[in-house]
Design an enzyme around this catalytic site. Structure first.
Site, PDB file in Angstrom:
ATOM      1  N   LYS A  29       0.834  -1.212   0.000  1.00  0.00           N
ATOM      2  CA  LYS A  29       0.000   0.000   0.000  1.00  0.00           C
ATOM      3  C   LYS A  29       0.864   1.255   0.000  1.00  0.00           C
ATOM      4  CE  LYS A  29      -2.138  -1.186   3.817  1.00  0.00           C
ATOM      5  NZ  LYS A  29      -1.499  -2.502   4.053  1.00  0.00           N
ATOM      6  N   ARG A 104      -9.964   1.554   8.083  1.00  0.00           N
ATOM      7  CA  ARG A 104      -9.665   0.216   8.592  1.00  0.00           C
ATOM      8  C   ARG A 104     -10.915  -0.414   9.196  1.00  0.00           C
ATOM      9  NH1 ARG A 104      -4.058   0.726   8.024  1.00  0.00           N
ATOM     10  NH2 ARG A 104      -2.959  -0.770   9.303  1.00  0.00           N
ATOM     11  N   ARG A 147      11.247  -5.462   5.595  1.00  0.00           N
ATOM     12  CA  ARG A 147      10.957  -4.030   5.344  1.00  0.00           C
ATOM     13  C   ARG A 147      11.871  -3.134   6.182  1.00  0.00           C
ATOM     14  NH1 ARG A 147       4.913  -1.891   5.482  1.00  0.00           N
ATOM     15  NH2 ARG A 147       4.820  -2.781   7.570  1.00  0.00           N
ATOM     16  N   ARG A 180      10.292  -1.384  11.707  1.00  0.00           N
ATOM     17  CA  ARG A 180       9.112  -0.994  12.471  1.00  0.00           C
ATOM     18  C   ARG A 180       8.886  -1.957  13.635  1.00  0.00           C
ATOM     19  NH1 ARG A 180       4.295   0.212   8.220  1.00  0.00           N
ATOM     20  NH2 ARG A 180       3.159  -0.781   9.931  1.00  0.00           N
ATOM     21  N   ARG A 191      -1.731  -8.607  13.191  1.00  0.00           N
ATOM     22  CA  ARG A 191      -2.199  -7.598  12.220  1.00  0.00           C
ATOM     23  C   ARG A 191      -2.953  -8.270  11.075  1.00  0.00           C
ATOM     24  NH1 ARG A 191       3.252  -5.232  10.915  1.00  0.00           N
ATOM     25  NH2 ARG A 191       2.209  -3.916   9.394  1.00  0.00           N
TER      26      ARG A 191
HETATM   27  P1  ADP Z   1       2.083  -1.932   3.220  1.00  0.00           P
HETATM   28  O1  ADP Z   1       2.072  -0.428   3.211  1.00  0.00           O
HETATM   29  O2  ADP Z   1       0.907  -2.514   2.500  1.00  0.00           O
HETATM   30  O3  ADP Z   1       2.240  -2.507   4.587  1.00  0.00           O
HETATM   31  P2  ADP Z   1       4.699  -1.643   1.914  1.00  0.00           P
HETATM   32  O4  ADP Z   1       4.440  -0.782   0.735  1.00  0.00           O
HETATM   33  O5  ADP Z   1       5.372  -1.017   3.079  1.00  0.00           O
HETATM   34  O6  ADP Z   1       3.346  -2.409   2.368  1.00  0.00           O
HETATM   35  O7  ADP Z   1       5.540  -2.908   1.405  1.00  0.00           O
HETATM   36  C1  ADP Z   1       5.986  -3.914   2.326  1.00  0.00           C
HETATM   37  C2  ADP Z   1       7.409  -4.353   1.940  1.00  0.00           C
HETATM   38  O8  ADP Z   1       7.344  -5.044   0.692  1.00  0.00           O
HETATM   39  C3  ADP Z   1       8.371  -3.188   1.752  1.00  0.00           C
HETATM   40  O9  ADP Z   1       9.634  -3.572   2.244  1.00  0.00           O
HETATM   41  C4  ADP Z   1       8.404  -2.964   0.244  1.00  0.00           C
HETATM   42  O10 ADP Z   1       9.663  -2.485  -0.195  1.00  0.00           O
HETATM   43  C5  ADP Z   1       8.133  -4.372  -0.291  1.00  0.00           C
HETATM   44  N1  ADP Z   1       7.319  -4.368  -1.519  1.00  0.00           N
HETATM   45  C6  ADP Z   1       6.277  -3.543  -1.817  1.00  0.00           C
HETATM   46  N2  ADP Z   1       5.747  -3.852  -3.029  1.00  0.00           N
HETATM   47  C7  ADP Z   1       6.458  -4.900  -3.493  1.00  0.00           C
HETATM   48  C8  ADP Z   1       6.413  -5.688  -4.700  1.00  0.00           C
HETATM   49  N3  ADP Z   1       5.487  -5.445  -5.658  1.00  0.00           N
HETATM   50  N4  ADP Z   1       7.306  -6.683  -4.835  1.00  0.00           N
HETATM   51  C9  ADP Z   1       8.231  -6.950  -3.869  1.00  0.00           C
HETATM   52  N5  ADP Z   1       8.339  -6.244  -2.723  1.00  0.00           N
HETATM   53  C10 ADP Z   1       7.456  -5.230  -2.528  1.00  0.00           C
HETATM   54  P1  AMP Z   2       0.151   0.790   8.720  1.00  0.00           P
HETATM   55  O1  AMP Z   2       1.304   1.735   8.661  1.00  0.00           O
HETATM   56  O2  AMP Z   2      -0.980   1.189   7.820  1.00  0.00           O
HETATM   57  O3  AMP Z   2       0.574  -0.650   8.547  1.00  0.00           O
HETATM   58  O4  AMP Z   2      -0.426   0.913  10.200  1.00  0.00           O
HETATM   59  C1  AMP Z   2       0.342   0.574  11.332  1.00  0.00           C
HETATM   60  C2  AMP Z   2      -0.546   0.526  12.562  1.00  0.00           C
HETATM   61  O5  AMP Z   2      -1.090   1.813  12.840  1.00  0.00           O
HETATM   62  C3  AMP Z   2      -1.754  -0.411  12.464  1.00  0.00           C
HETATM   63  O6  AMP Z   2      -1.443  -1.763  12.771  1.00  0.00           O
HETATM   64  C4  AMP Z   2      -2.682   0.218  13.511  1.00  0.00           C
HETATM   65  O7  AMP Z   2      -2.272  -0.088  14.830  1.00  0.00           O
HETATM   66  C5  AMP Z   2      -2.437   1.704  13.313  1.00  0.00           C
HETATM   67  N1  AMP Z   2      -3.338   2.270  12.274  1.00  0.00           N
HETATM   68  C6  AMP Z   2      -2.960   2.805  11.077  1.00  0.00           C
HETATM   69  N2  AMP Z   2      -4.027   3.239  10.404  1.00  0.00           N
HETATM   70  C7  AMP Z   2      -5.108   2.979  11.184  1.00  0.00           C
HETATM   71  C8  AMP Z   2      -6.518   3.177  11.030  1.00  0.00           C
HETATM   72  N3  AMP Z   2      -7.038   3.743   9.933  1.00  0.00           N
HETATM   73  N4  AMP Z   2      -7.326   2.770  12.029  1.00  0.00           N
HETATM   74  C9  AMP Z   2      -6.845   2.200  13.154  1.00  0.00           C
HETATM   75  N5  AMP Z   2      -5.538   1.980  13.357  1.00  0.00           N
HETATM   76  C10 AMP Z   2      -4.657   2.368  12.387  1.00  0.00           C
END
Ligand code: ADP
Ligand code: AMP
Length: 237
Positions: A29, A104, A147, A180, A191
């Site tokens: 995302k 969410r 990540r 993280r 999660r």
């Molecule tokens: P989210 O925001 O959904 O939690 P991220 O965008 O942070 O996911 O991506 C999670 C991890 O996967 C990061 O380390 C990112 O660099 C990697 N990643 C994201 N998209 C891809 C992809 N299409 N292929 C391989 N790795 C990816």
């Molecule tokens: P994310 O960066 O989107 O993976 O979010 C990390 C954490 O932040 C989640 O696991 C939740 O604890 C909190 N969080 C982020 N966005 C929301 C949301 N819209 N509603 C509730 N909790 C959130």
């Protein structure tokens, strides 16, 4: 006579699509929203990034949410909404924005709808469009444990799939990357459970309008972005 031949000018209605990118943790995302924000020239708003910034700065909101996030649970809707409303109310969001990690819960989606309805005018409106990224759980785990995030600009890297040029440092500002707190295996599993629980009511909420784009997220980053932009181009506004 003056004025009788004046042309009546009708201002066109400006409708801006607001992509709401949904998907399990690790679906990509943040990665995709950053790219969409650059392509569409609108801000990338991530509730997770906003919360982590509060924690880093030691604000009272940060103190309230720290444990919840570390455990992999959701922050209460009212806190999220207060924080988000302030952000999307700023002038840079007038022409739209990309939403990452929000809503969410169905209640968050309802609050957002009410906000959009309230801010709609005869000349201007924002239209939510859900982009749902699907990725298998086995891939998610590998993505999340590898990540790495920049504390300064929130850029996201991966030790295997998107490594920074200098190991451990951000390509954009050189800051030391961090892992993280919620990217530990036990928290990741919680999660994922929370995601499975909350996603159906949200999809039901948006499914009624038929505004959901299903995108396979398990492909190269560039390809996923292309497909999202292409699918968005086919949506009638
Ligand atoms: P989210 O925001 O959904 O939690 P991220 O965008 O942070 O996911 O991506 C999670 C991890 O996967 C990061 O380390 C990112 O660099 C990697 N990643 C994201 N998209 C891809 C992809 N299409 N292929 C391989 N790795 C990816
Ligand atoms: P994310 O960066 O989107 O993976 O979010 C990390 C954490 O932040 C989640 O696991 C939740 O604890 C909190 N969080 C982020 N966005 C929301 C949301 N819209 N509603 C509730 N909790 C959130």
């Amino acid at each position: 006579m003056q004025g009788t031949n004046e042309v009546l000018r009708v201002e066109p209605m400006m409708q801006h699509i607001v992509p709401i990118v949904l998907g399990p943790p690790g679906a990509g995302k943040g990665t995709q929203c950053k790219r969409l924000s650059e392509a569409l020239q609108v801000p990338h708003i991530s509730t997770g990034d906003l919360l982590r910034e509060h924690i880093r700065k030691g604000t009272s909101l940060g103190a309230k949410v720290k444990r919840t996030i570390e455990r992999g649970n959701l922050v209460p809707d009212s806190l999220i909404w207060e924080m988000l409303q302030e952000r999307i109310g700023r002038s840079d969001c007038r022409q739209g924005f990309v939403l990452d990690g929000f809503p969410r819960t169905a209640s968050q989606a309802e609050r957002f709808d009410a906000y959009l309805a309230q801010h709609k005018s005869a000349r201007h409106s924002l239209l939510p469009l859900v982009v749902r990224l699907a990725v298998d759980n086995s891939v998610l785990l590998r993505r999340l444990t590898g990540r790495r995030v920049c504390p300064k600009c929130a850029s996201v890297f991966h030790i295997e799939f998107g490594a920074p040029q200098v190991p451990g440092h951000c390509d954009h500002d050189g800051a030391e990357l961090f892992i993280r707190d919620d990217d530990r295996e036990a928290t990741i599993r919680e999660r994922l459970r929370v995601y499975e629980r909350e996603i159906s009511p949200i999809l039901q909420h948006y499914g009624n309008d038929g505004r959901i784009l299903e995108i396979a997220g398990d492909r190269p980053v560039e390809q996923v972005t292309e497909e999202i932009l292409e699918a968005m181009g086919h949506v009638a506004v």
